[in-house]
Write a protein that holds these residues in place. Structure first.
Motif, PDB file in Angstrom:
ATOM      1  N   ASN A   1       1.042   4.635  10.849  1.00  0.00           N
ATOM      2  CA  ASN A   1       0.439   4.471  12.175  1.00  0.00           C
ATOM      3  C   ASN A   1      -1.088   4.440  12.169  1.00  0.00           C
ATOM      4  O   ASN A   1      -1.696   4.140  13.196  1.00  0.00           O
ATOM      5  CB  ASN A   1       0.903   5.613  13.087  1.00  0.00           C
ATOM      6  CG  ASN A   1       2.328   5.434  13.561  1.00  0.00           C
ATOM      7  OD1 ASN A   1       2.628   4.516  14.324  1.00  0.00           O
ATOM      8  ND2 ASN A   1       3.223   6.289  13.082  1.00  0.00           N
ATOM      9  N   TRP A   2      -1.727   4.779  11.057  1.00  0.00           N
ATOM     10  CA  TRP A   2      -3.180   4.848  11.110  1.00  0.00           C
ATOM     11  C   TRP A   2      -3.820   3.476  10.926  1.00  0.00           C
ATOM     12  O   TRP A   2      -3.204   2.515  10.486  1.00  0.00           O
ATOM     13  CB  TRP A   2      -3.727   5.892  10.138  1.00  0.00           C
ATOM     14  CG  TRP A   2      -3.655   5.582   8.659  1.00  0.00           C
ATOM     15  CD1 TRP A   2      -3.858   4.384   8.034  1.00  0.00           C
ATOM     16  CD2 TRP A   2      -3.400   6.534   7.614  1.00  0.00           C
ATOM     17  NE1 TRP A   2      -3.757   4.532   6.663  1.00  0.00           N
ATOM     18  CE2 TRP A   2      -3.477   5.843   6.381  1.00  0.00           C
ATOM     19  CE3 TRP A   2      -3.129   7.904   7.592  1.00  0.00           C
ATOM     20  CZ2 TRP A   2      -3.280   6.463   5.148  1.00  0.00           C
ATOM     21  CZ3 TRP A   2      -2.947   8.522   6.364  1.00  0.00           C
ATOM     22  CH2 TRP A   2      -3.011   7.803   5.164  1.00  0.00           C
ATOM     23  N   ILE A   3      -5.088   3.418  11.275  1.00  0.00           N
ATOM     24  CA  ILE A   3      -5.890   2.195  11.160  1.00  0.00           C
ATOM     25  C   ILE A   3      -6.156   1.939   9.677  1.00  0.00           C
ATOM     26  O   ILE A   3      -6.589   2.839   8.962  1.00  0.00           O
ATOM     27  CB  ILE A   3      -7.223   2.369  11.922  1.00  0.00           C
ATOM     28  CG1 ILE A   3      -6.952   2.731  13.385  1.00  0.00           C
ATOM     29  CG2 ILE A   3      -8.092   1.119  11.807  1.00  0.00           C
ATOM     30  CD1 ILE A   3      -8.112   3.444  14.057  1.00  0.00           C
ATOM     31  N   LYS A   4      -5.888   0.728   9.241  1.00  0.00           N
ATOM     32  CA  LYS A   4      -6.121   0.397   7.827  1.00  0.00           C
ATOM     33  C   LYS A   4      -7.593   0.083   7.597  1.00  0.00           C
ATOM     34  O   LYS A   4      -8.295  -0.363   8.516  1.00  0.00           O
ATOM     35  CB  LYS A   4      -5.251  -0.795   7.422  1.00  0.00           C
ATOM     36  CG  LYS A   4      -3.757  -0.596   7.699  1.00  0.00           C
ATOM     37  CD  LYS A   4      -3.199   0.607   6.935  1.00  0.00           C
ATOM     38  CE  LYS A   4      -1.686   0.758   7.087  1.00  0.00           C
ATOM     39  NZ  LYS A   4      -1.255   1.128   8.445  1.00  0.00           N
ATOM     40  N   HIS A   5      -8.032   0.250   6.375  1.00  0.00           N
ATOM     41  CA  HIS A   5      -9.466   0.119   6.104  1.00  0.00           C
ATOM     42  C   HIS A   5      -9.972  -1.294   6.387  1.00  0.00           C
ATOM     43  O   HIS A   5     -11.130  -1.475   6.755  1.00  0.00           O
ATOM     44  CB  HIS A   5      -9.768   0.529   4.657  1.00  0.00           C
ATOM     45  CG  HIS A   5      -9.281  -0.425   3.618  1.00  0.00           C
ATOM     46  ND1 HIS A   5      -7.996  -0.403   3.127  1.00  0.00           N
ATOM     47  CD2 HIS A   5      -9.905  -1.443   2.992  1.00  0.00           C
ATOM     48  CE1 HIS A   5      -7.850  -1.357   2.236  1.00  0.00           C
ATOM     49  NE2 HIS A   5      -8.988  -2.006   2.127  1.00  0.00           N
ATOM     50  N   GLU A   6      -9.096  -2.271   6.241  1.00  0.00           N
ATOM     51  CA  GLU A   6      -9.559  -3.649   6.480  1.00  0.00           C
ATOM     52  C   GLU A   6      -9.622  -3.982   7.979  1.00  0.00           C
ATOM     53  O   GLU A   6     -10.078  -5.072   8.348  1.00  0.00           O
ATOM     54  CB  GLU A   6      -8.632  -4.646   5.771  1.00  0.00           C
ATOM     55  CG  GLU A   6      -7.197  -4.678   6.259  1.00  0.00           C
ATOM     56  CD  GLU A   6      -6.296  -3.720   5.506  1.00  0.00           C
ATOM     57  OE1 GLU A   6      -6.837  -2.794   4.855  1.00  0.00           O
ATOM     58  OE2 GLU A   6      -5.058  -3.887   5.561  1.00  0.00           O
ATOM     59  N   GLU A   7      -9.190  -3.050   8.827  1.00  0.00           N
ATOM     60  CA  GLU A   7      -9.198  -3.304  10.275  1.00  0.00           C
ATOM     61  C   GLU A   7     -10.491  -2.837  10.963  1.00  0.00           C
ATOM     62  O   GLU A   7     -10.632  -2.992  12.169  1.00  0.00           O
ATOM     63  CB  GLU A   7      -7.994  -2.625  10.923  1.00  0.00           C
ATOM     64  CG  GLU A   7      -6.658  -3.205  10.465  1.00  0.00           C
ATOM     65  CD  GLU A   7      -5.480  -2.490  11.094  1.00  0.00           C
ATOM     66  OE1 GLU A   7      -4.881  -3.056  12.010  1.00  0.00           O
ATOM     67  OE2 GLU A   7      -5.169  -1.356  10.667  1.00  0.00           O
ATOM     68  N   PHE A   8     -11.409  -2.222  10.190  1.00  0.00           N
ATOM     69  CA  PHE A   8     -12.679  -1.797  10.783  1.00  0.00           C
ATOM     70  C   PHE A   8     -13.644  -2.972  10.901  1.00  0.00           C
ATOM     71  O   PHE A   8     -13.661  -3.847  10.037  1.00  0.00           O
ATOM     72  CB  PHE A   8     -13.312  -0.691   9.928  1.00  0.00           C
ATOM     73  CG  PHE A   8     -12.590   0.616  10.029  1.00  0.00           C
ATOM     74  CD1 PHE A   8     -12.892   1.503  11.053  1.00  0.00           C
ATOM     75  CD2 PHE A   8     -11.614   0.957   9.113  1.00  0.00           C
ATOM     76  CE1 PHE A   8     -12.222   2.711  11.149  1.00  0.00           C
ATOM     77  CE2 PHE A   8     -10.945   2.159   9.204  1.00  0.00           C
ATOM     78  CZ  PHE A   8     -11.243   3.038  10.232  1.00  0.00           C
TER      79      PHE A   8
END
Length: 807
Positions: free
Chosen positions: A402-409
């Motif tokens: 469920n967490w934000i992936k690093h490539e989504e920043f």
């Protein structure tokens, strides 16, 4: 940054300020002795709610050394109301908040009368001789009961409800409708958590000295906020701001507890004005616990919706927050700081936050380390464990999916914030490696299978927070009265030495060391040649002070910009001195040179030339000083993964932390030694909430934990060894790449510990234990007894004097 032979940034320097702090060569506020100084002692109410029907000062007035005894009636026309700088809604109810009660007291510990005497001892003796008659009124202590308005804390308000503040993602356009997500969910969980009341136990008690000499009021105070304090003292007292100088000398800790305009600061000022002599007040520890503001104290009803595969969809937060009897400086805004963090690192489609603030007859609450964000992190991290248990999934796996992936920043959160950077996968992988996650799970399973009386629990906290408090436009949108910018100045002295003046106000963080490291790298001057000045409104005439992990990200950036201005001017002058085009000037290691030649001038040469001003370029002003102010566009967002393993003795309820791993991403690290110290201290404070600390009032509203024998602040022997590490994704909101570390340990650790305790006994039928998880509460949970918030968690050995005297 300018290259130097050995960069200062990143170096684990010991703090330069510690030499004077640990050898007794500094002056705390209470050490100040002024000629003709009087001492103030405060009589405090022993009852939580009453009308004052009579105050007899005759015996006290006649006692040796007493100059005068003053009551609220004496100050009624001049004391005004203590300030609240955060009216969170237009219709917020705000009672008058006198520094000295006039005709009614609203919490046990409220100031009722003052003795002014020639010594602190005479003043304390005379306080005991004041006789006060009280006509007791019904007390309001329980938040839910307060909302019924059967008895009112402030009858003139007509209600105990202070304000209701709402954020809704559907209305804000940042997400969908939470009720739709809940209605359509395959899984809906509803839990209620209690954030117990805490007391900021800073090492140095609060102390204030006011000297009215020379047509100026000089105020020394153990405060976090000298600039804000001067502003507010002027606003309340009517004394012109330019006639008030506030000095925060070395200050021994704050944790938010000294982010305040205290009644005693105002009263010392008013007494000094009235007497025309210096006045000092220093609190006892019990007095601090009875009257300085408290923290936390919330009821959190959380509803989480998800799909059966573990994907979270909606989050609804309904808070009750206890304001206590009055609104202090930022009291109503503290829960709102958490409003944007309940969704944390997770990708919820919908989010709704409703907070109702209520008045009770208890000590006012206000900022306490983390202020809103620990509460939010606790709730969401507890819920992620609850969801994992509901679905029979590994709690780390459900977080990961469920967490934000690093490539989504950069990532726009459902709460309306833009997270600029982060890598939750990296921090978690490192934490699991250091922790030995799989091995610990195997050991846990072995003990469960064997029916071991000492069970093992594993707690997870994958957190983020918003800090670097600024930006001013956002704070304004939230109706906060102050800005969030910060300022710095650099004074280049003719000998080449450097003075740094900062608007931040350290109280244990190590700014003198880190600020020197930043300037040393920027200007290429020795670390030892830099002096950092702070905490005096006559020296540092403007600033927004230190709180909310803002000092480095905001104040440090202002310093970088000031250094850039110094270098820009120095480059122009260096080109003039070397008779070359400015574009050909290079700067490295504190020296300017002409590209491709051996011609060079040191920064010291250039600074001296600017100071004597014998030959400056046309239009250049003498001197090489620079000022800068920085107001960021965004918050910064530290994050990390904390893992905790606890042993729980099922026969006694005793909890022991056997392993604690913290991997934090606080952006670019200036000084790893100081970062480690901040993390260690934060962990201790968060663990203390999980296992030890709780402020308890009895049914009459008397604080029964008003000594350190009753309020259980852990010592080093109570805490485990910490294994810490870091990953780094620099912040993009400031050129240092710094995110902030002052509150991270506290925010992350509390849910990690509580999740570990519950994980140890969940298979025995326990799904929740109220904090602090004392042996008694854990044992009761194992016996199937419901938690009772009215029970004292631990019970200490002390006794109290509710009027503020020493036990």
């Amino acid at each position: 940054m300018t290259a130097t032979a050995e960069p200062e940034i990143g170096k684990a320097r010991r703090r330069k300020e510690d030499a004077r702090l640990i050898t007794g060569r500094t002056k705390w506020t209470d050490n100040l002795q002024l000629t003709g100084m009087l001492h103030m002692a405060v009589l405090r109410s022993p009852v939580a709610h009453a009308r004052i029907t009579n105050v007899d000062c005759s015996r006290a007035t006649a006692m040796p050394g007493v100059a005068v005894v003053l009551t609220g009636q004496d100050f009624a026309a001049e004391q005004g109301s203590l300030p609240c700088a955060w009216p969170i809604t237009e219709d917020m109810k705000a009672p008058n908040a006198p520094a000295l009660a006039v005709d009614e007291v609203n919490f046990a510990g409220e100031a009722v009368a003052l003795v002014i005497a020639d010594s602190a001892y005479h003043a304390a003796d005379a306080v005991a001789a004041i006789d006060v008659d009280y006509d007791e009124l019904p007390v309001v202590l329980d938040m839910r009961e307060a909302l019924r308005d059967n008895d009112l804390v402030h009858p003139d308000l007509g209600t105990n409800k202070c304000a209701t503040w709402i954020f809704d993602s559907a209305e804000a356009g940042s997400g969908t409708d939470v009720e739709d997500e809940i209605a359509n969910a395959e899984v809906v969980l509803e839990r209620t958590f209690r954030q117990q009341r805490l007391i900021p136990a800073f090492m140095e008690p609060r102390s204030v000295v006011v000297d009215p000499a020379a047509d100026m009021f000089t105020v020394w105070s153990a405060t976090q906020i000298p600039h804000i304090l001067r502003w507010m003292l002027s606003a309340v007292s009517g004394i012109s701001e330019h006639k008030i100088r506030v000095i925060a000398p070395d200050v021994g800790g704050g944790f938010g507890g000294k982010l305040q305009v205290t009644p005693e600061e105002l009263l010392c000022l008013l007494v000094a004005r009235r007497m025309g002599r210096p006045v000092k007040w220093t609190e006892s520890r019990t007095e601090s616990m009875l009257s300085a503001h408290h923290g936390r104290d919330q009821l959190q009803k959380i509803t989480l919706s998800a799909r059966r595969d573990g994907t979270v969809t909606g989050l609804k937060v309904e808070l009750l927050a206890d304001m206590g009897a009055y609104l202090r400086l930022v009291t109503p805004g503290v829960p709102i700081l958490g409003a944007f963090m309940f969704n944390a690192i997770y990708k919820f489609a919908a989010y709704r936050f409703v907070c109702t603030n209520v008045f009770t007859n208890k000590v006012p609450t206000d900022a306490y380390r983390g202020a809103g964000r620990p509460e939010a992190t606790f709730a969401i991290e507890r819920m992620m464990d609850e969801l994992a248990a509901e679905l029979g999934m590994d709690p780390m796996k459900i977080r990961e999916m469920n967490w934000i992936k690093h490539e989504e920043f950069p990532f726009d959160s459902v709460a309306g914030l833009t997270y600029d950077s982060g890598n939750y996968e990296a921090a978690t992988a490192r934490a699991m490696e250091l922790f030995g996650y799989e091995e610990m799970r195997s050991e846990q399973e072995r003990r469960r299978s064997a029916g071991d009386p000492v069970q093992l629990g594993i707690g997870i906290s994958t957190y983020t927070e918003m800090c670097g408090l600024a930006p001013s436009r956002v704070l304004g949108a939230l109706r906060y009265a102050a800005g969030g910018w910060e300022t710095a100045s650099i004074r280049m002295l003719p000998t080449g030495k450097v003075e740094v003046i900062t608007g931040t106000s350290p109280h244990g963080q190590g700014h003198e060391t880190v600020w020197s490291q930043i300037v040393a790298d920027k200007l290429g001057v020795p670390f030892e040649d830099i002096e950092v000045l702070h905490g005096d409104t006559a020296t540092s005439h403007k600033g927004m002070d230190s709180y909310g992990s803002r000092s480095l990200a905001v104040g440090g950036t202002a310093l970088v910009h000031a250094a850039d201005k110094v270098l820009a001017k120095a480059r122009t002058l260096a080109a003039h001195m070397m008779e070359c085009d400015e574009a050909d000037v290079e700067f490295a290691s504190g020296s300017f040179s002409v590209r491709g030649t051996s011609t060079a001038r040191t920064l010291g040469d250039v600074v001296l030339a600017a100071h004597v001003a014998h030959d400056l370029p046309e239009g250049m002003e003498p001197g090489m000083d620079a000022d800068a102010t920085f107001d960021p566009d965004n918050f910064s967002f530290p994050h990390g993964t904390h893992l905790c393993a606890t042993e729980v003795d099922t026969g006694t309820g005793m909890v022991r932390i056997v392993r604690y791993v913290a991997v934090d991403d606080v952006g670019t690290v200036m000084n790893p030694l100081i970062v480690d110290g901040q993390v260690h201290g934060g962990l201790a404070q968060g663990i203390a909430q999980a296992l030890y600390e709780e402020a308890v009032h009895d049914e009459m509203g008397t604080l029964t934990t008003a000594t350190l024998a009753d309020y259980l602040v852990p010592c080093a022997a109570d805490l485990p060894a910490f294994l810490t590490d870091r990953t780094t994704t620099p912040a993009t909101s400031n050129p240092l790449g710094a995110k902030g570390v002052g509150e991270a340990g506290t925010i992350a650790s509390t849910p990690a510990v509580v999740n570990a305790v519950i994980d140890a006994v969940r298979h025995l039928g326990v799904s929740d234990i109220e904090m602090p998880c004392s042996p008694e509460r854990v044992w009761n949970a194992l016996q199937g007894r419901a938690a009772d918030a009215s029970e004292v968690a631990a019970g200490g050995l002390g006794s109290i004097d509710a009027q503020g005297g020493q036990p």
